[in-house]
Design a protein around this motif. Structure first.
Motif, PDB file in Angstrom:
ATOM      1  N   ALA A   7       0.609  -1.393   0.658  1.00  0.00           N
ATOM      2  CA  ALA A   7       0.334  -0.559   0.071  1.00  0.00           C
ATOM      3  C   ALA A   7       0.985   1.267   0.054  1.00  0.00           C
ATOM      4  N   ARG A   8       1.794   1.008   0.546  1.00  0.00           N
ATOM      5  CA  ARG A   8       2.961   2.209   0.441  1.00  0.00           C
ATOM      6  C   ARG A   8       3.102   2.570  -0.462  1.00  0.00           C
ATOM      7  N   GLN A   9       3.371   1.450  -1.043  1.00  0.00           N
ATOM      8  CA  GLN A   9       4.230   2.142  -2.486  1.00  0.00           C
ATOM      9  C   GLN A   9       2.661   1.732  -3.959  1.00  0.00           C
ATOM     10  N   GLY A  10       1.709   1.801  -3.629  1.00  0.00           N
ATOM     11  CA  GLY A  10       0.504   1.755  -4.238  1.00  0.00           C
ATOM     12  C   GLY A  10       0.457   0.805  -5.386  1.00  0.00           C
ATOM     13  N   PHE A  11       0.559  -0.108  -4.866  1.00  0.00           N
ATOM     14  CA  PHE A  11       0.893  -1.348  -5.212  1.00  0.00           C
ATOM     15  C   PHE A  11      -0.855  -2.515  -4.632  1.00  0.00           C
ATOM     16  N   ALA A  12      -1.988  -1.751  -3.825  1.00  0.00           N
ATOM     17  CA  ALA A  12      -2.563  -2.390  -3.038  1.00  0.00           C
ATOM     18  C   ALA A  12      -3.258  -0.451  -2.667  1.00  0.00           C
ATOM     19  N   ALA A  13      -4.573  -1.080  -2.089  1.00  0.00           N
ATOM     20  CA  ALA A  13      -5.883   0.015  -1.244  1.00  0.00           C
ATOM     21  C   ALA A  13      -4.342   0.158  -0.243  1.00  0.00           C
ATOM     22  N   ARG A  14      -5.114   1.139   0.092  1.00  0.00           N
ATOM     23  CA  ARG A  14      -4.776   2.236   1.929  1.00  0.00           C
ATOM     24  C   ARG A  14      -6.126   1.510   2.629  1.00  0.00           C
ATOM     25  N   PRO A  15      -5.317   1.019   3.366  1.00  0.00           N
ATOM     26  CA  PRO A  15      -7.105   1.142   4.677  1.00  0.00           C
ATOM     27  C   PRO A  15      -7.615   2.596   4.446  1.00  0.00           C
ATOM     28  N   SER A  16      -8.429   2.621   4.603  1.00  0.00           N
ATOM     29  CA  SER A  16      -9.558   3.452   5.113  1.00  0.00           C
ATOM     30  C   SER A  16     -10.582   3.509   6.258  1.00  0.00           C
ATOM     31  N   ALA A  17     -10.688   4.887   7.526  1.00  0.00           N
ATOM     32  CA  ALA A  17     -11.074   3.830   8.965  1.00  0.00           C
ATOM     33  C   ALA A  17     -12.504   4.664   8.010  1.00  0.00           C
ATOM     34  N   GLN A  18     -13.673   4.323   8.797  1.00  0.00           N
ATOM     35  CA  GLN A  18     -15.060   4.672   8.377  1.00  0.00           C
ATOM     36  C   GLN A  18     -15.642   5.016  10.324  1.00  0.00           C
ATOM     37  N   SER A  19     -16.746   6.120   9.695  1.00  0.00           N
ATOM     38  CA  SER A  19     -17.200   6.829  11.121  1.00  0.00           C
ATOM     39  C   SER A  19     -18.720   6.039  11.242  1.00  0.00           C
ATOM     40  N   PRO A  20     -18.729   4.878  11.224  1.00  0.00           N
ATOM     41  CA  PRO A  20     -20.435   4.554  11.705  1.00  0.00           C
ATOM     42  C   PRO A  20     -20.740   5.002  12.399  1.00  0.00           C
ATOM     43  N   GLU A  21     -22.133   4.796  12.944  1.00  0.00           N
ATOM     44  CA  GLU A  21     -23.057   5.712  13.797  1.00  0.00           C
ATOM     45  C   GLU A  21     -22.885   4.874  14.199  1.00  0.00           C
ATOM     46  N   THR A  22     -23.265   3.367  14.147  1.00  0.00           N
ATOM     47  CA  THR A  22     -23.432   2.574  15.239  1.00  0.00           C
ATOM     48  C   THR A  22     -22.307   1.619  15.393  1.00  0.00           C
ATOM     49  N   ILE A  23     -21.660   0.951  15.596  1.00  0.00           N
ATOM     50  CA  ILE A  23     -21.247  -0.363  15.653  1.00  0.00           C
ATOM     51  C   ILE A  23     -21.883  -1.901  16.596  1.00  0.00           C
ATOM     52  N   ASP A  24     -22.094  -2.425  15.128  1.00  0.00           N
ATOM     53  CA  ASP A  24     -22.661  -3.115  14.658  1.00  0.00           C
ATOM     54  C   ASP A  24     -22.486  -3.969  13.552  1.00  0.00           C
ATOM     55  N   GLU A  25     -23.277  -5.585  13.538  1.00  0.00           N
ATOM     56  CA  GLU A  25     -22.695  -6.295  12.343  1.00  0.00           C
ATOM     57  C   GLU A  25     -23.429  -5.965  11.363  1.00  0.00           C
ATOM     58  N   HIS A  26     -24.748  -5.352  11.456  1.00  0.00           N
ATOM     59  CA  HIS A  26     -25.168  -4.456   9.969  1.00  0.00           C
ATOM     60  C   HIS A  26     -24.304  -3.738   9.554  1.00  0.00           C
TER      61      HIS A  26
END
Length: 218
Positions: free
Chosen positions: A153-172
């Motif tokens: 990822a650092r070299q552009g050969f894979a996607a960089r992980p991106s943090a999401q901000s969910p309204e709730t932390i659950d399975e759905h």
């Protein structure tokens, strides 16, 4: 990057890509065999009915078995971003590794050089480089917990992980985020959680947390 020397060992286990499809993905695997020679023998055995476009040994040697414009038999059942027949949509790279230890520097360096060429030739973006486990959760775990996705990822050969901000932390909400990232929609929650952790945080155990919402970005 220095140019790669690529050996040729043609496999009969291939065919035409279906429906006029061209490579849009690269799928990374580990061989889980005794050595590179044994893996190449199997990938070129017509009775085995499996193959890949390339294999990279622990010393960085690269062997091509199937032409990039052909459909190799490496991915099997699975999907990515709602699309199946991954064999027709991808180039498969096997890495000589049992899945129980890190991938050595010469092997990773050769992979990076090989990826640079493939991605340029077929206009494949960083998020088009995935693991076998990503497209076949629960059925496959390669390239496994010891593979250095962050390095790619650092070299552009894979996607960089991106943090999401969910309204709730659950399975759905987690399942919705994982589907948006590309993971197959028919995957049970526990399998999906284990699979995404395998890619982004293989050391993590226990219940779902906010950190699990850091997923490969589109």
């Amino acid at each position: 990057m220095a140019p790669l020397e690529i050996a040729s060992h043609p496999s009969p286990n291939c065919g035409a890509r279906r429906d006029g499809l061209a490579p849009a993905l690269v799928v990374l695997h580990y061989t889980a065999m005794q050595n590179a020679e044994a893996a190449i023998a199997r990938l070129c055995d017509p009775d085995a009915e499996v193959s890949a476009h390339y294999l990279i040994s622990v010393t960085g040697g690269v062997t091509q078995m199937v032409s990039e414009d052909k459909r190799a038999w490496h991915a099997g059942a699975g999907a990515w971003h709602g699309q199946d027949d991954i064999n027709s949509r991808s180039i498969g790279i096997e890495l000589d590794n049992s899945g129980t230890h890190p991938f050595p520097e010469p092997q990773m360096a050769a992979l990076e050089t090989l990826l640079a060429g493939i991605m340029a030739r077929w206009n494949i973006p960083a998020n088009g480089v995935i693991g076998h486990s990503d497209m076949a959760p629960g059925r496959k775990i390669d390239p496994g917990p010891h593979f250095d996705w962050a390095r790619l990822a650092r070299q552009g050969f894979a996607a960089r992980p991106s943090a999401q901000s969910p309204e709730t932390i659950d399975e759905h909400s987690f399942t919705a985020c994982a589907h948006a990232a590309g993971y197959p929609q028919d995957t049970p929650f526990e399998t999906l959680l284990a699979t995404t952790r395998l890619r982004t945080a293989p050391w993590r155990r226990g219940p779902l947390t906010l950190a699990d919402y850091t997923l490969p970005s589109n």
